[in-house]
Design a protein around this motif. Structure first.
Motif, PDB file in Angstrom:
ATOM      1  N   TYR A 185       0.836  -1.198   0.000  1.00  0.00           N
ATOM      2  CA  TYR A 185       0.000   0.000   0.000  1.00  0.00           C
ATOM      3  C   TYR A 185       0.876   1.257   0.000  1.00  0.00           C
ATOM      4  O   TYR A 185       0.570   2.238  -0.680  1.00  0.00           O
ATOM      5  N   HIS A 186       1.957   1.215   0.768  1.00  0.00           N
ATOM      6  CA  HIS A 186       2.895   2.342   0.752  1.00  0.00           C
ATOM      7  C   HIS A 186       3.558   2.489  -0.615  1.00  0.00           C
ATOM      8  O   HIS A 186       3.853   3.605  -1.054  1.00  0.00           O
ATOM      9  N   MET A 187       3.800   1.359  -1.284  1.00  0.00           N
ATOM     10  CA  MET A 187       4.474   1.418  -2.582  1.00  0.00           C
ATOM     11  C   MET A 187       3.661   2.172  -3.622  1.00  0.00           C
ATOM     12  O   MET A 187       4.224   2.699  -4.586  1.00  0.00           O
ATOM     13  N   ALA A 188       2.346   2.231  -3.440  1.00  0.00           N
ATOM     14  CA  ALA A 188       1.515   2.990  -4.372  1.00  0.00           C
ATOM     15  C   ALA A 188       1.805   4.484  -4.279  1.00  0.00           C
ATOM     16  O   ALA A 188       1.474   5.237  -5.207  1.00  0.00           O
ATOM     17  N   SER A 189       2.420   4.919  -3.183  1.00  0.00           N
ATOM     18  CA  SER A 189       2.853   6.314  -3.060  1.00  0.00           C
ATOM     19  C   SER A 189       4.334   6.464  -3.377  1.00  0.00           C
ATOM     20  O   SER A 189       4.759   7.481  -3.933  1.00  0.00           O
ATOM     21  N   ILE A 190       5.128   5.453  -3.007  1.00  0.00           N
ATOM     22  CA  ILE A 190       6.565   5.498  -3.316  1.00  0.00           C
ATOM     23  C   ILE A 190       6.797   5.466  -4.826  1.00  0.00           C
ATOM     24  O   ILE A 190       7.719   6.107  -5.344  1.00  0.00           O
ATOM     25  N   LEU A 191       5.971   4.714  -5.555  1.00  0.00           N
ATOM     26  CA  LEU A 191       6.160   4.589  -7.007  1.00  0.00           C
ATOM     27  C   LEU A 191       6.081   5.944  -7.723  1.00  0.00           C
ATOM     28  O   LEU A 191       6.983   6.274  -8.500  1.00  0.00           O
ATOM     29  N   PRO A 192       5.028   6.759  -7.507  1.00  0.00           N
ATOM     30  CA  PRO A 192       5.028   8.082  -8.144  1.00  0.00           C
ATOM     31  C   PRO A 192       6.217   8.944  -7.729  1.00  0.00           C
ATOM     32  O   PRO A 192       6.771   9.674  -8.552  1.00  0.00           O
ATOM     33  N   TYR A 193       6.598   8.842  -6.450  1.00  0.00           N
ATOM     34  CA  TYR A 193       7.773   9.593  -5.990  1.00  0.00           C
ATOM     35  C   TYR A 193       9.032   9.121  -6.715  1.00  0.00           C
ATOM     36  O   TYR A 193       9.875   9.935  -7.124  1.00  0.00           O
ATOM     37  N   GLY A 194       9.174   7.815  -6.905  1.00  0.00           N
ATOM     38  CA  GLY A 194      10.321   7.294  -7.631  1.00  0.00           C
ATOM     39  C   GLY A 194      10.347   7.749  -9.082  1.00  0.00           C
ATOM     40  O   GLY A 194      11.401   8.108  -9.614  1.00  0.00           O
ATOM     41  N   ILE A 195       9.173   7.751  -9.719  1.00  0.00           N
ATOM     42  CA  ILE A 195       9.082   8.245 -11.104  1.00  0.00           C
ATOM     43  C   ILE A 195       9.464   9.721 -11.160  1.00  0.00           C
ATOM     44  O   ILE A 195      10.155  10.176 -12.077  1.00  0.00           O
ATOM     45  N   LEU A 196       9.019  10.478 -10.158  1.00  0.00           N
ATOM     46  CA  LEU A 196       9.369  11.898 -10.092  1.00  0.00           C
ATOM     47  C   LEU A 196      10.880  12.082  -9.986  1.00  0.00           C
ATOM     48  O   LEU A 196      11.464  12.948 -10.664  1.00  0.00           O
ATOM     49  N   MET A 197      11.538  11.253  -9.162  1.00  0.00           N
ATOM     50  CA  MET A 197      12.989  11.366  -9.010  1.00  0.00           C
ATOM     51  C   MET A 197      13.704  11.061 -10.328  1.00  0.00           C
ATOM     52  O   MET A 197      14.663  11.755 -10.703  1.00  0.00           O
ATOM     53  N   VAL A 198      13.246  10.032 -11.021  1.00  0.00           N
ATOM     54  CA  VAL A 198      13.848   9.704 -12.323  1.00  0.00           C
ATOM     55  C   VAL A 198      13.620  10.838 -13.317  1.00  0.00           C
ATOM     56  O   VAL A 198      14.528  11.220 -14.072  1.00  0.00           O
ATOM     57  N   PHE A 199      12.413  11.389 -13.327  1.00  0.00           N
ATOM     58  CA  PHE A 199      12.096  12.503 -14.221  1.00  0.00           C
ATOM     59  C   PHE A 199      12.999  13.699 -13.935  1.00  0.00           C
ATOM     60  O   PHE A 199      13.491  14.366 -14.862  1.00  0.00           O
ATOM     61  N   ILE A 200      13.236  13.966 -12.664  1.00  0.00           N
ATOM     62  CA  ILE A 200      14.093  15.097 -12.298  1.00  0.00           C
ATOM     63  C   ILE A 200      15.524  14.868 -12.754  1.00  0.00           C
ATOM     64  O   ILE A 200      16.158  15.758 -13.341  1.00  0.00           O
ATOM     65  N   MET A 201      16.043  13.659 -12.514  1.00  0.00           N
ATOM     66  CA  MET A 201      17.448  13.387 -12.818  1.00  0.00           C
ATOM     67  C   MET A 201      17.713  13.191 -14.309  1.00  0.00           C
ATOM     68  O   MET A 201      18.879  13.119 -14.722  1.00  0.00           O
ATOM     69  N   THR A 202      16.668  13.089 -15.085  1.00  0.00           N
ATOM     70  CA  THR A 202      16.851  12.940 -16.537  1.00  0.00           C
ATOM     71  C   THR A 202      16.349  14.182 -17.277  1.00  0.00           C
ATOM     72  O   THR A 202      17.139  14.990 -17.765  1.00  0.00           O
ATOM     73  N   VAL A 203      15.051  14.361 -17.312  1.00  0.00           N
ATOM     74  CA  VAL A 203      14.455  15.448 -18.104  1.00  0.00           C
ATOM     75  C   VAL A 203      14.773  16.818 -17.515  1.00  0.00           C
ATOM     76  O   VAL A 203      15.227  17.728 -18.230  1.00  0.00           O
ATOM     77  N   ILE A 204      14.533  16.981 -16.217  1.00  0.00           N
ATOM     78  CA  ILE A 204      14.770  18.284 -15.593  1.00  0.00           C
ATOM     79  C   ILE A 204      16.248  18.645 -15.647  1.00  0.00           C
ATOM     80  O   ILE A 204      16.619  19.790 -15.928  1.00  0.00           O
ATOM     81  N   TRP A 205      17.111  17.661 -15.376  1.00  0.00           N
ATOM     82  CA  TRP A 205      18.555  17.911 -15.452  1.00  0.00           C
ATOM     83  C   TRP A 205      18.948  18.381 -16.852  1.00  0.00           C
ATOM     84  O   TRP A 205      19.691  19.352 -17.011  1.00  0.00           O
ATOM     85  N   LYS A 206      18.458  17.677 -17.869  1.00  0.00           N
ATOM     86  CA  LYS A 206      18.826  18.011 -19.240  1.00  0.00           C
ATOM     87  C   LYS A 206      18.279  19.371 -19.660  1.00  0.00           C
ATOM     88  O   LYS A 206      18.965  20.149 -20.338  1.00  0.00           O
ATOM     89  N   ARG A 207      17.061  19.679 -19.240  1.00  0.00           N
ATOM     90  CA  ARG A 207      16.400  20.904 -19.686  1.00  0.00           C
ATOM     91  C   ARG A 207      16.828  22.129 -18.877  1.00  0.00           C
ATOM     92  O   ARG A 207      16.997  23.222 -19.426  1.00  0.00           O
ATOM     93  N   PHE A 208      16.998  21.971 -17.564  1.00  0.00           N
ATOM     94  CA  PHE A 208      17.226  23.135 -16.703  1.00  0.00           C
ATOM     95  C   PHE A 208      18.557  23.112 -15.958  1.00  0.00           C
ATOM     96  O   PHE A 208      18.882  24.084 -15.276  1.00  0.00           O
ATOM     97  N   GLY A 209      19.302  22.009 -16.037  1.00  0.00           N
ATOM     98  CA  GLY A 209      20.628  21.991 -15.446  1.00  0.00           C
ATOM     99  C   GLY A 209      20.710  21.305 -14.097  1.00  0.00           C
ATOM    100  O   GLY A 209      19.714  20.975 -13.464  1.00  0.00           O
ATOM    101  N   LYS A 210      21.945  21.109 -13.648  1.00  0.00           N
ATOM    102  CA  LYS A 210      22.198  20.338 -12.429  1.00  0.00           C
ATOM    103  C   LYS A 210      21.728  21.053 -11.167  1.00  0.00           C
ATOM    104  O   LYS A 210      21.280  20.410 -10.218  1.00  0.00           O
TER     105      LYS A 210
END
Length: 609
Positions: A185-210
């Motif tokens: 049940y907790h993983m249903a909240s951790i999963l979106p958070y994990g996707i957000l972290m991946v999105f930040i470290m890939t897309v956000i990093w590339k678009r807006f910088g480190k």
């Protein structure tokens, strides 16, 4: 047998990965044996460090694995994480990390990217280790109740509540895949958070910088609100992810205007609207911004109309339910208070230090205003003949894309607060600070991008602000973890007592509304329970009653028990379950108590004779 599997099997995975990632030729048996033995030692040493110093669990490891299936499952999952993670991290280091020494300047070059990845993984791990508990408060227990339904039943039930169904569909999937394990049940909240972290470290990093990415992973991981909602069994983590994706989609529309940007924006916006109504309200400000873009000739009218039409069609299946919910809420809702504006503002960068929360908000506002003023050339600063000149000028006709995007992010945040407060004042209270969490992710991104844009100050200011954020938030995280472990221990002990002593045919009476609403249905699903107050008289013969009271019985409670012919004996003091302190009393008929006392007296007399 289970202990051998838990200790030895993950090492097989690690040894196989090590062979695959680092050796081109198939090795002999001796090398395989050495790899396996090293894998066993590395994995289990790391496991023991986590078990003893992170989870604070001591005792015989083999015994705990053999006797406690939950512990064994956690141990195997942790071992598998190390078994897979360590070989790939080592391979990543081999392929992408280089340390070179310049003999002239003796300088070392360390790539920022891999350091940031490790930093993000550590932050994610700080949240992941918190999913292994079984302590759910009323709203979480309600989510779990819906997760146990079919999709059709869930939609009918949540249609009568105040939240859209998307998160509950995700939770149903977690429930069915895991068989109803509490960690899932907790993983249903951790999963979106994990996707957000991946999105930040890939897309956000590339678009807006480190700089932007580092601030974002920090905010999304250890801010007070993030620490709560990254694991809480509610929809806020998913809503924050979708809200941020919608805001990024809005950015893509501004900077390139391709068809894919519009599609991405509509899908993310619909996802947010199907997750939380206040997320829908926040996204609506981006739709208003599209109208402004048409007026200022940034985009064409037909594109805006296509976005509006696609969104209306996409939300039509839930529209009538939403209208019914709003009507029902306006006539009666559980909320009674209205949050103060200052509480809403401090919530945007929530911490246990008020000065930090207001400082970060003030910096965000100053940075955005400064960027807009500078880009529109309202204030011009120049250095001439050794003197600094500040000149006021007429603003330029058009704001730059980045400033326009950041400004509308701020408008969405403050607009949500204004609308929520207005609804609560003019109609009835229907707004609390946690409803802001989805749009909080937007202001975090606004701040992070704004800091990274000021190149002359970010090299000094950004590290200082990041260190201050860690210094303020990490102690609260540690305190939260300690509190959660203690509450989970108390909840487990109370639950075990209830299971051992309260039978299926018994009835639990409580004066705690959340216990009766959802909590007792989760922890004691086969035992009847009723919410009562002093004066209750619906007792039946031959039924054992238990009181789950919020505190010690008062004089009025004792008078009520006397009036209905019952006596109550406290059998569990200061228990805790489902976010509530409880005192457990066993109720008995006074005549039965008197008979027992007489029998005991008679036995004592015979013993003396």
């Amino acid at each position: 047998m289970l202990a051998l599997i838990a200790i030895g099997l993950p090492a097989v995975v690690m040894a196989v990965l090590w062979e695959k990632l680092f050796f081109d030729k198939i090795g002999n048996g001796r090398r395989h044996f050495i790899e396996y033995v090293c894998s066993v030692l590395i994995i289990n040493v790391l496991d023991l460090l986590v078990v003893n110093y992170v989870a604070r669990s001591s005792g015989n490891l083999i015994h705990k694995i053999t006797e406690y299936s939950d512990f064994a499952l956690k141990y195997i999952c942790l071992s598998c994480l190390f078994a897979v993670g360590i070989p790939y991290l080592c391979r990543f280091w081999k392929d992408y990390v280089s340390i070179s020494i310049d003999r002239t300047g003796h300088s070392r070059e360390l790539p920022y990217r891999w350091m940031a990845v490790i930093y993000a993984i550590v932050l994610f791990g700080l949240n992941l280790v918190r999913v292994f508990d079984n302590n759910f408060w009323g709203d979480e227990a309600y989510s779990i109740r819906l997760a146990k339904m079919s999709a059709g039943e869930m939609i009918q039930t949540t249609a009568g509540d105040v939240h859209p169904p998307l998160y509950y569909l995700l939770l149903i999937g977690a429930h069915r895949l895991s068989g109803g394990q509490s960690w899932a049940y907790h993983m249903a909240s951790i999963l979106p958070y994990g996707i957000l972290m991946v999105f930040i470290m890939t897309v956000i990093w590339k678009r807006f910088g480190k700089t932007t990415a580092l601030f974002m992973v920090t905010f999304a991981s250890i801010m007070n609100t993030a620490v709560t909602y990254n694991v809480e069994v509610r929809m806020y983590s998913l809503a924050a992810l979708l809200m941020l994706l919608a805001y990024y989609g809005f950015y893509l529309i501004i900077v390139n205007g391709k068809a894919g940007a519009y599609i991405f924006f509509v899908l993310a916006s619909l996802g947010a609207a199907y997750t939380h109504y206040y997320a829908m309200m926040s996204v609506a400000f981006f739709y208003l911004a599209l109208l402004v873009m048409v007026i200022t000739k940034r985009i064409k009218l037909w594109k805006m109309l296509a976005v509006y039409l696609a969104t209306i069609i996409g939300y039509m299946p839930w529209f009538l339910t939403m209208v019914s919910t709003f009507k029902r809420t306006s006539e009666g809702f559980w909320m009674t208070g209205i949050p103060k504006v200052k509480d809403c503002l401090s919530y945007l960068f929530a911490s246990n230090k008020a000065w930090y929360s207001y400082m970060m908000l003030a910096l965000t506002i100053v940075l955005i205003i400064g960027a807009v003023v500078y880009e529109k050339r309202v204030v011009m600063i120049a250095r001439r003949t050794g003197r600094i000149e500040i000149r006021l000028a007429e603003p330029s006709a058009k704001m730059r894309d980045m400033s326009f995007w950041l400004l509308w992010g701020m408008i969405a945040v403050f607009g949500t607060i204004v609308v929520g407060e207005a609804i609560s004042v003019m109609i009835r209270p229907a707004f609390i600070t946690r409803y802001l969490y989805p749009v909080v992710a937007v202001i975090w991104l606004v701040f992070s991008v704004a800091v990274s844009r000021f190149r002359h100050i970010r090299k000094i200011a950004a590290p200082i602000l990041l260190i201050v954020t860690l210094a303020v938030c990490l102690p609260r995280y540690v305190s939260t973890c300690k509190t959660e472990r203690e509450l989970d221990r108390r909840c487990k002990a109370t639950h075990e007592f209830m299971e051992a002593n309260i039978g299926d045919g018994d009835v639990m009476l409580t004066n705690v509304s959340h216990l009766n609403w959802t909590v007792l249905s989760y922890y004691m699903p086969d035992v009847a329970h009723t919410l009562i107050s002093a004066g209750y008289e619906g007792f039946e013969q031959d039924v054992t009653y238990w009181l789950l009271w919020s505190g010690d019985l008062s004089e009025s409670d004792m008078d009520w028990l006397d009036a209905v012919g019952y006596a109550a004996t406290e059998v569990y003091h200061a228990g805790y379950i489902g976010g509530n302190n409880v005192h457990i009393y066993q109720m008995e008929k006074e005549e039965d108590v008197e008979k027992e006392q007489d029998a005991e007296t008679e036995r004592d007399i015979k013993g003396e004779i």
